[in-house]
Design a protein around this motif. Structure first.
Motif, PDB file in Angstrom:
ATOM      1  N   ILE A  10       0.843  -1.186   0.000  1.00 38.48           N
ATOM      2  CA  ILE A  10       0.000   0.000   0.000  1.00 38.48           C
ATOM      3  C   ILE A  10       0.884   1.243   0.000  1.00 38.48           C
ATOM      4  O   ILE A  10       1.998   1.236   0.539  1.00 38.48           O
ATOM      5  N   HIS A  11       0.395   2.313  -0.596  1.00 39.71           N
ATOM      6  CA  HIS A  11       1.121   3.582  -0.588  1.00 39.71           C
ATOM      7  C   HIS A  11       1.133   4.154   0.834  1.00 39.71           C
ATOM      8  O   HIS A  11       0.115   4.098   1.539  1.00 39.71           O
ATOM      9  N   PRO A  12       2.271   4.707   1.265  1.00 37.40           N
ATOM     10  CA  PRO A  12       2.345   5.250   2.640  1.00 37.40           C
ATOM     11  C   PRO A  12       1.266   6.288   2.947  1.00 37.40           C
ATOM     12  O   PRO A  12       0.774   6.355   4.083  1.00 37.40           O
ATOM     13  N   ASP A  13       0.888   7.117   1.967  1.00 42.76           N
ATOM     14  CA  ASP A  13      -0.135   8.135   2.217  1.00 42.76           C
ATOM     15  C   ASP A  13      -1.487   7.500   2.526  1.00 42.76           C
ATOM     16  O   ASP A  13      -2.224   7.971   3.406  1.00 42.76           O
TER      17      ASP A  13
ATOM     18  N   MET B 137       1.774  -4.143 -13.531  1.00 43.00           N
ATOM     19  CA  MET B 137       0.714  -3.143 -13.639  1.00 43.00           C
ATOM     20  C   MET B 137       0.095  -2.876 -12.268  1.00 43.00           C
ATOM     21  O   MET B 137      -0.128  -1.718 -11.890  1.00 43.00           O
ATOM     22  N   ALA B 138      -0.190  -3.949 -11.530  1.00 41.53           N
ATOM     23  CA  ALA B 138      -0.773  -3.791 -10.198  1.00 41.53           C
ATOM     24  C   ALA B 138       0.188  -3.054  -9.267  1.00 41.53           C
ATOM     25  O   ALA B 138      -0.237  -2.234  -8.432  1.00 41.53           O
ATOM     26  N   LEU B 139       1.485  -3.341  -9.393  1.00 43.45           N
ATOM     27  CA  LEU B 139       2.485  -2.661  -8.574  1.00 43.45           C
ATOM     28  C   LEU B 139       2.489  -1.164  -8.855  1.00 43.45           C
ATOM     29  O   LEU B 139       2.532  -0.337  -7.937  1.00 43.45           O
ATOM     30  N   GLU B 140       2.443  -0.795 -10.125  1.00 44.93           N
ATOM     31  CA  GLU B 140       2.422   0.625 -10.487  1.00 44.93           C
ATOM     32  C   GLU B 140       1.148   1.296  -9.988  1.00 44.93           C
ATOM     33  O   GLU B 140       1.177   2.439  -9.507  1.00 44.93           O
ATOM     34  N   ALA B 141       0.015   0.590 -10.084  1.00 40.66           N
ATOM     35  CA  ALA B 141      -1.243   1.160  -9.594  1.00 40.66           C
ATOM     36  C   ALA B 141      -1.170   1.410  -8.086  1.00 40.66           C
ATOM     37  O   ALA B 141      -1.652   2.438  -7.589  1.00 40.66           O
ATOM     38  N   ALA B 142      -0.569   0.473  -7.349  1.00 47.17           N
ATOM     39  CA  ALA B 142      -0.423   0.664  -5.904  1.00 47.17           C
ATOM     40  C   ALA B 142       0.467   1.867  -5.606  1.00 47.17           C
ATOM     41  O   ALA B 142       0.212   2.629  -4.668  1.00 47.17           O
ATOM     42  N   GLN B 143       1.522   2.041  -6.408  1.00 47.93           N
ATOM     43  CA  GLN B 143       2.424   3.180  -6.207  1.00 47.93           C
ATOM     44  C   GLN B 143       1.730   4.500  -6.533  1.00 47.93           C
ATOM     45  O   GLN B 143       2.186   5.559  -6.102  1.00 47.93           O
ATOM     46  N   ARG B 144       0.637   4.433  -7.287  1.00 47.26           N
ATOM     47  CA  ARG B 144      -0.153   5.626  -7.602  1.00 47.26           C
ATOM     48  C   ARG B 144      -1.321   5.810  -6.634  1.00 47.26           C
ATOM     49  O   ARG B 144      -2.185   6.648  -6.853  1.00 47.26           O
ATOM     50  N   GLY B 145      -1.348   4.997  -5.571  1.00 46.11           N
ATOM     51  CA  GLY B 145      -2.378   5.168  -4.560  1.00 46.11           C
ATOM     52  C   GLY B 145      -3.736   4.620  -4.935  1.00 46.11           C
ATOM     53  O   GLY B 145      -4.756   5.085  -4.419  1.00 46.11           O
ATOM     54  N   GLN B 146      -3.776   3.614  -5.815  1.00 43.25           N
ATOM     55  CA  GLN B 146      -5.037   3.074  -6.286  1.00 43.25           C
ATOM     56  C   GLN B 146      -5.610   1.979  -5.386  1.00 43.25           C
ATOM     57  O   GLN B 146      -6.682   1.455  -5.672  1.00 43.25           O
TER      58      GLN B 146
ATOM     59  N   GLN C 152      12.914   1.536  -1.332  1.00 38.31           N
ATOM     60  CA  GLN C 152      12.880   2.974  -1.581  1.00 38.31           C
ATOM     61  C   GLN C 152      11.713   3.665  -0.888  1.00 38.31           C
ATOM     62  O   GLN C 152      11.560   4.880  -0.999  1.00 38.31           O
ATOM     63  N   GLY C 153      10.872   2.892  -0.189  1.00 34.88           N
ATOM     64  CA  GLY C 153       9.784   3.495   0.569  1.00 34.88           C
ATOM     65  C   GLY C 153       8.594   3.919  -0.262  1.00 34.88           C
ATOM     66  O   GLY C 153       7.714   4.638   0.238  1.00 34.88           O
TER      67      GLY C 153
END
Length: 309
Positions: A175-178, A234-243, A259-260
């Motif tokens: 999950i994204h930290p935010d 794709m799922a990894l990138e979506a998670a990094q975008r807060g999806q 890298q956090g």
């Protein structure tokens, strides 16, 4: 004394058609038209003055002559193929190998390690093609393959008798930290407070993971699914975008975690029952470079070989 032989191409077509018991499937495997397959079979039958196939109400079948001929043809073609590969592999020229591997594994794991691979095998030239799921080797297929397959031996023994396990798959929720800061996760059930990113190729992963995490506590809240993606990258990138929360193999997420960019709340881990397998037909194991290449991949997976900064 000169002995006249049947045309090699017709024999190859016969072997594929006999194995598939379908001219259309043989044409697909050989990347030719069904008409071309029919012509090659007809030419071979005319040469032999025998009928090799007949059509019945239940489909295409081999005649007694075809049944008698097939084992010898398969053995002969296999010997020719092995002799050809041994001859080619005996040369010291740069080795060109085609590797069939999933898109996510290529982009997230292999490409960052190509420098290390090239340093180990400077003569190697890889042609990397994308692929997932079951794989069958044939004369025009890739030389090697890496596949994610069920760990149950009976599921892979027949089609993948030359498969060697590289790594058992462990999935982690990311999950994204935010998002985590806005809606904290203090226990496994708190995952359900967030939207979950679904993998379309293996839709059972989230339900199985949640069932395993809630074995002792149970949960009455239904999960909320968000976007669905075909590939892990794709799922990894979506998670990094807060999806939402993505379920990703741990070794594919090392960089994002280090890298956090993403967080694994509570350090949760789920053994999926799948594993990553290195597939190599038996005749290719006779060449030292192929075996060394397997050893490199085996060690790299076993140690989660780090990428140099």
């Amino acid at each position: 004394m000169h002995h006249r032989l049947p045309p090699l191409n017709a024999l190859n077509v016969f072997e594929v058609a006999a194995r598939k018991l379908s001219f259309s499937q043989a044409a697909e495997e050989l990347n030719v038209t069904q008409s071309a397959v029919s012509k090659q079979i007809k030419a071979l039958e005319q040469y032999l003055q025998l009928t090799l196939f007949e059509r019945t109400a239940s489909g295409l079948v081999l005649t007694p002559a075809g049944q008698q001929y097939l084992p010898t043809v398969m053995q002969a073609l296999g010997q020719i193929q092995q002799a050809t590969h041994r001859l080619q592999q005996a040369q010291d020229a740069p080795r060109n190998l085609t590797l069939s591997i999933s898109t996510s594994l290529t982009s997230l794991w292999l490409i960052p390690r190509l420098d290390a691979l090239e340093a180990q095998f400077p003569q190697l030239r890889l042609h990397i093609v994308s692929g997932d799921g079951d794989y069958q080797f044939h004369p025009d297929s890739a030389d090697l393959a890496i596949r994610c397959l069920p760990l149950i031996a009976s599921d892979i023994a027949k089609p993948h008798q030359h498969a060697s396990l590289l790594l058992k798959e462990t999935l982690i929720p990311l999950i994204h930290p935010d998002l985590l800061q806005r809606t904290p996760i203090h226990r496994a059930e708190d995952l359900l407070q967030h939207e979950l990113i679904r993998p379309t190729t293996r839709p059972q992963l989230w339900p199985q993971c949640l069932a395993a995490l809630f074995t002792t506590t149970g949960s009455t809240q239904a999960p909320r699914y968000h976007h669905a993606f075909e590939h892990f990258f794709m799922a990894l990138e979506a998670a990094q975008r807060g999806q939402g929360i993505a379920l990703i193999p741990d070794f594919l997420a090392e960089e994002a975690l280090t890298q956090g960019r993403l967080v694994n709340p509570l350090g949760l881990r789920y053994p999926s029952g799948y594993g990553y397998y290195f597939l190599m037909p038996a005749y290719r194991r006779q060449h030292a470079l192929n075996q060394q290449l397997f050893d490199w991949f085996h060690q790299a997976f076993a140690t989660h070989l780090k990428v140099s900064p």
